[in-house]
Design a protein around this motif. Structure first.
Motif, PDB file in Angstrom:
ATOM      1  N   GLY A 118      30.325  42.994  30.773  1.00  0.00           N
ATOM      2  CA  GLY A 118      30.405  44.062  31.752  1.00  0.00           C
ATOM      3  C   GLY A 118      29.675  43.735  33.041  1.00  0.00           C
ATOM      4  N   ASP A 119      29.461  42.447  33.333  1.00  0.00           N
ATOM      5  CA  ASP A 119      28.748  42.019  34.544  1.00  0.00           C
ATOM      6  C   ASP A 119      29.370  42.673  35.775  1.00  0.00           C
ATOM      7  OD1 ASP A 119      27.611  40.674  36.704  1.00  0.00           O
ATOM      8  OD2 ASP A 119      27.459  38.790  35.612  1.00  0.00           O
ATOM      9  N   GLY A 120      28.562  43.437  36.496  1.00  0.00           N
ATOM     10  CA  GLY A 120      29.074  44.165  37.659  1.00  0.00           C
ATOM     11  C   GLY A 120      29.333  43.301  38.872  1.00  0.00           C
ATOM     12  N   GLN A 121      28.821  42.049  38.885  1.00  0.00           N
ATOM     13  CA  GLN A 121      28.988  41.191  40.055  1.00  0.00           C
ATOM     14  C   GLN A 121      30.229  40.324  39.996  1.00  0.00           C
ATOM     15  OE1 GLN A 121      25.504  38.892  40.902  1.00  0.00           O
ATOM     16  NE2 GLN A 121      24.122  40.637  40.829  1.00  0.00           N
ATOM     17  N   ILE A 122      30.782  40.106  38.814  1.00  0.00           N
ATOM     18  CA  ILE A 122      31.841  39.116  38.666  1.00  0.00           C
ATOM     19  C   ILE A 122      33.092  39.486  39.447  1.00  0.00           C
ATOM     20  CG2 ILE A 122      32.792  40.142  36.558  1.00  0.00           C
ATOM     21  CD1 ILE A 122      32.435  36.382  37.395  1.00  0.00           C
ATOM     22  N   LEU A 123      33.420  40.773  39.521  1.00  0.00           N
ATOM     23  CA  LEU A 123      34.630  41.170  40.225  1.00  0.00           C
ATOM     24  C   LEU A 123      34.535  40.811  41.713  1.00  0.00           C
ATOM     25  CD1 LEU A 123      37.341  42.474  39.589  1.00  0.00           C
ATOM     26  CD2 LEU A 123      36.383  44.679  40.245  1.00  0.00           C
ATOM     27  N   GLY A 124      33.372  41.035  42.301  1.00  0.00           N
ATOM     28  CA  GLY A 124      33.172  40.674  43.695  1.00  0.00           C
ATOM     29  C   GLY A 124      33.240  39.169  43.903  1.00  0.00           C
ATOM     30  N   GLN A 125      32.731  38.393  42.936  1.00  0.00           N
ATOM     31  CA  GLN A 125      32.789  36.941  43.036  1.00  0.00           C
ATOM     32  C   GLN A 125      34.226  36.436  42.952  1.00  0.00           C
ATOM     33  OE1 GLN A 125      30.124  36.200  39.765  1.00  0.00           O
ATOM     34  NE2 GLN A 125      28.352  35.882  41.098  1.00  0.00           N
ATOM     35  N   LEU A 126      35.024  37.032  42.070  1.00  0.00           N
ATOM     36  CA  LEU A 126      36.431  36.654  41.977  1.00  0.00           C
ATOM     37  C   LEU A 126      37.180  37.004  43.260  1.00  0.00           C
ATOM     38  CD1 LEU A 126      37.497  37.680  38.353  1.00  0.00           C
ATOM     39  CD2 LEU A 126      37.069  35.388  39.245  1.00  0.00           C
ATOM     40  N   ARG A 127      36.872  38.178  43.809  1.00  0.00           N
ATOM     41  CA  ARG A 127      37.529  38.602  45.051  1.00  0.00           C
ATOM     42  C   ARG A 127      37.229  37.631  46.185  1.00  0.00           C
ATOM     43  NH1 ARG A 127      35.400  43.098  45.276  1.00  0.00           N
ATOM     44  NH2 ARG A 127      37.006  44.326  44.228  1.00  0.00           N
ATOM     45  N   GLU A 128      35.978  37.165  46.262  1.00  0.00           N
ATOM     46  CA  GLU A 128      35.595  36.220  47.305  1.00  0.00           C
ATOM     47  C   GLU A 128      36.276  34.868  47.087  1.00  0.00           C
ATOM     48  OE1 GLU A 128      33.892  34.468  50.613  1.00  0.00           O
ATOM     49  OE2 GLU A 128      34.209  36.568  50.062  1.00  0.00           O
ATOM     50  N   SER A 129      36.383  34.430  45.839  1.00  0.00           N
ATOM     51  CA  SER A 129      37.068  33.168  45.529  1.00  0.00           C
ATOM     52  C   SER A 129      38.534  33.237  45.951  1.00  0.00           C
ATOM     53  CB  SER A 129      36.981  32.870  44.029  1.00  0.00           C
ATOM     54  OG  SER A 129      35.646  32.682  43.628  1.00  0.00           O
ATOM     55  N   TYR A 130      39.166  34.342  45.638  1.00  0.00           N
ATOM     56  CA  TYR A 130      40.565  34.523  46.014  1.00  0.00           C
ATOM     57  C   TYR A 130      40.729  34.590  47.530  1.00  0.00           C
ATOM     58  CZ  TYR A 130      44.878  37.128  46.866  1.00  0.00           C
ATOM     59  OH  TYR A 130      46.087  37.556  47.359  1.00  0.00           O
ATOM     60  N   ARG A 131      39.794  35.254  48.199  1.00  0.00           N
ATOM     61  CA  ARG A 131      39.863  35.363  49.656  1.00  0.00           C
ATOM     62  C   ARG A 131      39.780  33.988  50.316  1.00  0.00           C
ATOM     63  NH1 ARG A 131      37.224  34.852  53.910  1.00  0.00           N
ATOM     64  NH2 ARG A 131      35.374  34.136  52.800  1.00  0.00           N
ATOM     65  N   GLN A 132      38.907  33.122  49.796  1.00  0.00           N
ATOM     66  CA  GLN A 132      38.768  31.777  50.354  1.00  0.00           C
ATOM     67  C   GLN A 132      40.047  30.972  50.168  1.00  0.00           C
ATOM     68  OE1 GLN A 132      35.311  30.045  48.514  1.00  0.00           O
ATOM     69  NE2 GLN A 132      33.859  31.287  49.678  1.00  0.00           N
ATOM     70  N   ALA A 133      40.648  31.069  48.986  1.00  0.00           N
ATOM     71  CA  ALA A 133      41.896  30.336  48.736  1.00  0.00           C
ATOM     72  C   ALA A 133      43.020  30.863  49.622  1.00  0.00           C
ATOM     73  CB  ALA A 133      42.285  30.453  47.258  1.00  0.00           C
ATOM     74  N   ASP A 134      43.053  32.169  49.790  1.00  0.00           N
ATOM     75  CA  ASP A 134      44.076  32.777  50.642  1.00  0.00           C
ATOM     76  C   ASP A 134      43.925  32.303  52.089  1.00  0.00           C
ATOM     77  OD1 ASP A 134      46.208  34.500  51.308  1.00  0.00           O
ATOM     78  OD2 ASP A 134      44.816  36.079  51.897  1.00  0.00           O
ATOM     79  N   ALA A 135      42.674  32.258  52.562  1.00  0.00           N
ATOM     80  CA  ALA A 135      42.418  31.802  53.927  1.00  0.00           C
ATOM     81  C   ALA A 135      42.796  30.336  54.102  1.00  0.00           C
ATOM     82  CB  ALA A 135      40.949  32.010  54.284  1.00  0.00           C
ATOM     83  N   ALA A 136      42.617  29.544  53.034  1.00  0.00           N
ATOM     84  CA  ALA A 136      42.950  28.121  53.102  1.00  0.00           C
ATOM     85  C   ALA A 136      44.440  27.868  52.904  1.00  0.00           C
ATOM     86  CB  ALA A 136      42.155  27.351  52.047  1.00  0.00           C
ATOM     87  N   GLY A 137      45.175  28.908  52.478  1.00  0.00           N
ATOM     88  CA  GLY A 137      46.617  28.764  52.291  1.00  0.00           C
ATOM     89  C   GLY A 137      47.008  28.070  51.004  1.00  0.00           C
ATOM     90  N   THR A 138      46.107  28.041  50.008  1.00  0.00           N
ATOM     91  CA  THR A 138      46.417  27.343  48.759  1.00  0.00           C
ATOM     92  C   THR A 138      46.893  28.281  47.647  1.00  0.00           C
ATOM     93  OG1 THR A 138      44.123  27.480  47.979  1.00  0.00           O
ATOM     94  CG2 THR A 138      44.735  25.541  49.276  1.00  0.00           C
ATOM     95  N   ALA A 139      46.823  29.578  47.876  1.00  0.00           N
ATOM     96  CA  ALA A 139      47.303  30.550  46.885  1.00  0.00           C
ATOM     97  C   ALA A 139      48.703  30.999  47.278  1.00  0.00           C
ATOM     98  CB  ALA A 139      46.357  31.739  46.801  1.00  0.00           C
ATOM     99  N   GLY A 140      49.674  30.734  46.425  1.00  0.00           N
ATOM    100  CA  GLY A 140      51.042  31.147  46.689  1.00  0.00           C
ATOM    101  C   GLY A 140      51.378  32.446  45.990  1.00  0.00           C
ATOM    102  N   SER A 141      52.650  32.723  45.847  1.00  0.00           N
ATOM    103  CA  SER A 141      53.085  34.017  45.322  1.00  0.00           C
ATOM    104  C   SER A 141      52.592  34.282  43.902  1.00  0.00           C
ATOM    105  CB  SER A 141      54.613  34.116  45.368  1.00  0.00           C
ATOM    106  OG  SER A 141      55.204  33.084  44.579  1.00  0.00           O
ATOM    107  N   VAL A 142      52.558  33.243  43.063  1.00  0.00           N
ATOM    108  CA  VAL A 142      52.158  33.450  41.663  1.00  0.00           C
ATOM    109  C   VAL A 142      50.670  33.777  41.568  1.00  0.00           C
ATOM    110  CG1 VAL A 142      51.992  32.414  39.375  1.00  0.00           C
ATOM    111  CG2 VAL A 142      53.984  31.959  40.798  1.00  0.00           C
TER     112      VAL A 142
END
Length: 434
Positions: A118-142
């Motif tokens: 139930g770690d309350g910080q992990i969701l924010g860490q995942l969101r930041e990881s996804y944001r970085q990939a999105d900014a770099a253009g490496t995350a596609g539709s899937v």
């Protein structure tokens, strides 16, 4: 196919996680790599307890054992940069494919697969990881869809179950560990090195547990001052780190530094100069890579507790939240089913895309010639949808049953992809002179 490589606390100790840690430099290099036919999409997740890469693989059919091994090896090579290091990574990393990958990220986002349940910080860490990939253009539709589903799952588990009740972060557990060690923090001096999210969590929990003498140290002094005001502590300059730690009873390190910031020789010297060389000192290292020089474990009076050591008391705290696990797991499976349905439809759409594009082009061209643009656009979409409805249903069913569509896709691609051939008119026969 979805694939992932993971080095986390469940099967790798701190030293191993440190070796393969996805540092900012490694992630930047991964995101800067040229795209290829094998690894088509990429998201890196790096936290204090895990380094993981999620990818969407193509090329030779990754659903086959040989295709999966090829894709995983390519991912390891991209992670480590050399064949030798890639082999070392593959020897310790957890390899996943298909449904297991999607279930894994949903369980992490919900807090079910965190070191602290139930770690309350992990969701924010995942969101930041996804944001970085999105900014770099490496995350596609899937991967866009996968991480969107993960974010929604984490929010639902937090709102609809009791999994996040009580202490739920590594920082909060570290503060509790210090409290249990001393019994009363009111007369203890505690130094917190690093005022990011984990450091903030530590400082706030220390205050709740009765700590009155809290010293905040950060490379950026304004951040330390802000947190000091919030918890009633004081900020100290970064240059005074070893002196402040030498004068403390507990020091908690939680920075993003790539190497130790609490150094062996500097701290020994500071303790001797301050007259505290024989005093007990508890060093809690919450960082990955580690922020406390491991050699300090051999200094008289000094006790080090790293992330692995903290895992033991964490297990006891998890008992309080175990009652919420079935409800959380049911939510994860429901969201997983919706993602699988989307992937099935996406795979079917991709398989049939060459035929759909060919039909659309032919219908639009012929109807435009016969009835004009407006009628053609409306009629084309209706005709193509009706023609493809039955094939789409068959393909979605095939995907749901685990059947590979690679060969079918290649056939349609070879038959229908690219511009339509221009018909060649037969030469007119020459008329004979009468």
């Amino acid at each position: 196919m979805l694939i992932s490589l993971a080095v986390d606390y469940r099967h790798a100790n701190v030293a191993t996680r440190e070796r393969f840690h996805l540092s900012d430099a490694r992630i930047a290099k991964l995101y800067a790599r040229e795209p290829n036919s094998v690894i088509r999409e990429l998201v890196c997740v790096s936290t204090c307890n895990r380094s993981e890469i999620y990818a969407w693989a193509g090329g030779a059919d990754p659903a086959t054992p040989a295709g999966f091994d090829h894709a995983i090896t390519a991912l390891a090579r991209a992670w480590m940069g050399s064949k030798t290091e890639a082999r070392a990574l593959l020897a310790v990393a957890k390899k996943r494919g298909g449904l297991d990958v999607a279930r894994r990220i949903l369980r992490i986002s919900s807090g079910l697969d965190s070191q602290v349940m139930g770690d309350g910080q992990i969701l924010g860490q995942l969101r930041e990881s996804y944001r970085q990939a999105d900014a770099a253009g490496t995350a596609g539709s899937v991967l866009h869809r996968l991480f969107d589903t993960a974010m929604r799952t984490g929010k639902r588990v937090a709102a609809e179950t009791g999994l996040h009740a009580g202490r739920r972060s590594v920082g909060a557990e570290a503060a509790a560990h210090a409290h249990q060690r001393f019994g009363n923090l009111a007369h203890a001096r505690v130094v917190v090195v690093g005022c990011g999210k984990t450091g903030q969590s530590v400082a706030r929990q220390l205050q709740k547990l009765g700590a009155r003498d809290i010293v905040l140290i950060n490379r950026s002094m304004p951040r330390a001052l802000t947190l000091a005001d919030e918890v009633g502590g004081r900020a100290a300059p970064y240059e005074a780190l070893h002196v402040e730690v030498a004068m403390s009873d507990v020091a908690i390190a939680a920075t993003a530094a790539s190497e130790p910031v609490v150094m062996y020789q500097q701290l020994r010297t500071a303790r001797e100069n301050c007259g505290t060389a024989t005093y007990p000192l508890l060093l809690l290292d919450l960082s990955m890579p580690r922020n406390v020089d491991p050699a300090l474990g051999g200094v008289p009076g000094v006790t080090i507790a790293d992330l692995d050591a903290l895992h033991i008391p964490v297990l006891a705290a998890e008992e309080l939240r175990k009652a919420a696990v079935p409800a959380a797991e049911a939510l994860v499976e429901a969201e997983l089913e919706s993602f699988v349905e989307w992937v099935s439809a996406a795979a079917a759409r991709e398989a049939i895309r060459p035929l759909a594009e060919a039909l659309t082009e032919i219908c639009r061209r012929e109807l435009t010639f016969a009835a004009g643009d407006e009628v053609a656009e409306h009629a084309t979409s209706r005709i193509v949808a009706k023609l493809l409805a039955r094939p789409m249903t068959k393909l979605r069913t095939a995907v749901a049953h685990g059947e590979a569509l690679h060969a079918f896709t290649m056939t349609l691609d070879s038959l229908f992809a690219g511009p339509a051939p221009v018909p060649v008119k037969a030469p007119r026969a020459k008329r004979r002179a009468p």
